[in-house]
Design an enzyme around this catalytic site. Structure first.
Site, PDB file in Angstrom:
ATOM      1  N   PRO A  56      31.491  42.330  32.570  1.00  0.00           N
ATOM      2  CA  PRO A  56      30.648  42.826  33.650  1.00  0.00           C
ATOM      3  C   PRO A  56      29.207  42.157  33.962  1.00  0.00           C
ATOM      4  CG  PRO A  56      31.283  44.341  31.941  1.00  0.00           C
ATOM      5  CD  PRO A  56      31.532  43.310  31.549  1.00  0.00           C
ATOM      6  N   GLU A  94      33.422  47.412  23.186  1.00  0.00           N
ATOM      7  CA  GLU A  94      32.196  47.428  23.881  1.00  0.00           C
ATOM      8  C   GLU A  94      31.593  46.191  24.254  1.00  0.00           C
ATOM      9  OE1 GLU A  94      31.615  50.537  25.118  1.00  0.00           O
ATOM     10  OE2 GLU A  94      29.698  49.678  25.309  1.00  0.00           O
ATOM     11  N   ARG A 133      47.870  32.601  44.934  1.00  0.00           N
ATOM     12  CA  ARG A 133      48.077  32.693  46.246  1.00  0.00           C
ATOM     13  C   ARG A 133      47.896  31.410  46.868  1.00  0.00           C
ATOM     14  NH1 ARG A 133      48.990  37.142  48.754  1.00  0.00           N
ATOM     15  NH2 ARG A 133      48.320  36.690  50.363  1.00  0.00           N
ATOM     16  N   ASP A 162      45.048  34.181  56.873  1.00  0.00           N
ATOM     17  CA  ASP A 162      44.136  33.507  57.641  1.00  0.00           C
ATOM     18  C   ASP A 162      42.965  34.383  57.759  1.00  0.00           C
ATOM     19  OD1 ASP A 162      46.365  32.071  60.264  1.00  0.00           O
ATOM     20  OD2 ASP A 162      45.764  31.548  58.066  1.00  0.00           O
TER      21      ASP A 162
HETATM   22  C1  9D3 Z   1      30.275  51.536  29.468  1.00  0.00           C
HETATM   23  C2  9D3 Z   1      30.189  50.231  28.485  1.00  0.00           C
HETATM   24  N1  9D3 Z   1      29.183  49.324  28.974  1.00  0.00           N
HETATM   25  C3  9D3 Z   1      28.067  49.869  28.229  1.00  0.00           C
HETATM   26  C4  9D3 Z   1      27.006  49.717  29.182  1.00  0.00           C
HETATM   27  C5  9D3 Z   1      29.603  47.998  28.574  1.00  0.00           C
HETATM   28  C6  9D3 Z   1      30.869  47.664  29.135  1.00  0.00           C
HETATM   29  C7  9D3 Z   1      31.487  46.890  27.938  1.00  0.00           C
HETATM   30  C8  9D3 Z   1      33.149  46.422  28.537  1.00  0.00           C
HETATM   31  C9  9D3 Z   1      31.431  47.846  30.317  1.00  0.00           C
HETATM   32  C10 9D3 Z   1      33.013  47.328  30.533  1.00  0.00           C
HETATM   33  C11 9D3 Z   1      33.385  46.818  29.637  1.00  0.00           C
HETATM   34  C12 9D3 Z   1      34.892  46.208  30.115  1.00  0.00           C
HETATM   35  N2  9D3 Z   1      34.917  45.572  31.436  1.00  0.00           N
HETATM   36  C13 9D3 Z   1      35.093  44.480  31.233  1.00  0.00           C
HETATM   37  O1  9D3 Z   1      35.382  43.622  30.428  1.00  0.00           O
HETATM   38  C14 9D3 Z   1      35.095  43.767  32.904  1.00  0.00           C
HETATM   39  C15 9D3 Z   1      34.833  44.272  34.020  1.00  0.00           C
HETATM   40  C16 9D3 Z   1      34.366  45.446  34.431  1.00  0.00           C
HETATM   41  O2  9D3 Z   1      34.375  46.560  33.543  1.00  0.00           O
HETATM   42  N3  9D3 Z   1      34.186  45.497  35.718  1.00  0.00           N
HETATM   43  C17 9D3 Z   1      34.170  44.657  36.734  1.00  0.00           C
HETATM   44  N4  9D3 Z   1      34.377  43.485  36.304  1.00  0.00           N
HETATM   45  C18 9D3 Z   1      34.781  43.263  34.955  1.00  0.00           C
HETATM   46  S1  9D3 Z   1      35.133  41.831  34.222  1.00  0.00           S
HETATM   47  C19 9D3 Z   1      35.509  42.391  32.765  1.00  0.00           C
END
Ligand code: 9D3
Length: 248
Positions: free
Chosen positions: A93, A120, A158, A173
């Protein structure tokens, strides 16, 4: 293009490797996806890949060692094949937003290792020691990095020359030219009292091209004005486009 993916849920990736355009690219070896499960690199009988967070708090943290051992095996495999192992990308994230431009940059790398997080978080020491860059799909919460990893690989596959059939590549395109796609219609000519725009039925190819361009411009202007700005900055708008935009 070769991808090596570190994941505790390798079975999820059949969605990518077994279906559609990406499935065909894997079948014909235009792309290859190698899956590595950190559980297979655990020393203990329980195959533990996570533990509680130092400092407390809810949620488990992925341990550095099983991830790093999986990565070491990937790099050994590349070494034996005398190929560069390429950079390591963590889906997270906190990563940079994934875009079409980044998809093209990854294609140029030729191969990439993707790390999928679960639980987490991942021990920061693994990230600091091994990860070259991080990507996110956007500001929403998913359950792990597997679906983002598949989204990234789909977008890159792709772009491999020959991955798309002729009819499919035309459909590309639209994002390449920086605008949203125009509306599309197929049979029947009248559906629930709604007809297809006349110009599309006339067979006048220049008029059809103009109509589609204008619809693209109009939709982009109304729904994504930011894309009009970048298209302009990238020199993708003609004088006729600008004139039409002023008429809106
Ligand atoms: C609710 C948990 N969060 C604490 C504030 C941390 C958190 C940890 C692990 C939030 C999401 C995740 C799992 N998500 C991903 O590994 C992830 C992700 C995403 O959740 N949203 C957009 N792109 C990505 S890329 C990897």
């Amino acid at each position: 293009m070769r991808f090596d993916v570190v994941t505790i849920f390798p079975e999820m990736f059949s969605a990518l490797t077994q279906w559609g355009v990406t499935g065909r690219a894997c079948e014909t070896s235009l792309a290859s996806v190698h899956l590595w499960n950190p559980r297979d690199f655990c020393a203990d009988a329980r195959k533990t890949v996570d533990d509680r967070a130092y400092g407390g708090g809810p949620g488990m943290v992925m341990m550095a060692k099983p991830l790093e051992d999986a990565l070491a095996q990937i790099q050994l495999t590349h070494q034996s094949a005398k190929v560069a192992s390429g950079p390591v990308c963590l889906l997270a994230p906190q990563g940079e937003r994934f875009t079409q431009k980044k998809a093209a940059e990854i294609l140029d790398l030729g191969n990439l290792t993707l790390i999928c997080g679960r639980y987490e978080a991942i021990d920061q020491r693994f990230i600091d020691r091994n990860v070259d860059f991080q990507l996110s799909l956007g500001d929403f919460v998913l359950s792990g990095g597997e679906i983002p990893a598949m989204a990234v690989m789909d977008a890159v596959i792709r772009l491999i020359p020959g991955a798309l059939g002729d009819s499919e590549s035309a459909a590309q395109d639209s994002f390449i030219n920086g605008l949203l796609d125009h509306p599309h219609y197929t049979r029947p000519e009248i559906y629930e009292n709604l007809s297809v725009p006349d110009v599309l039925l006339g067979g006048h190819h220049a008029k059809i091209a103009d109509w589609r361009r204008q619809k693209s411009l109009e939709l982009t202007f109304r729904l994504r004005p930011d894309l009009i700005e970048s298209a302009r900055a990238n020199g993708l708008l003609t004088r006729e486009d600008e004139q039409f935009l002023r008429s809106l």
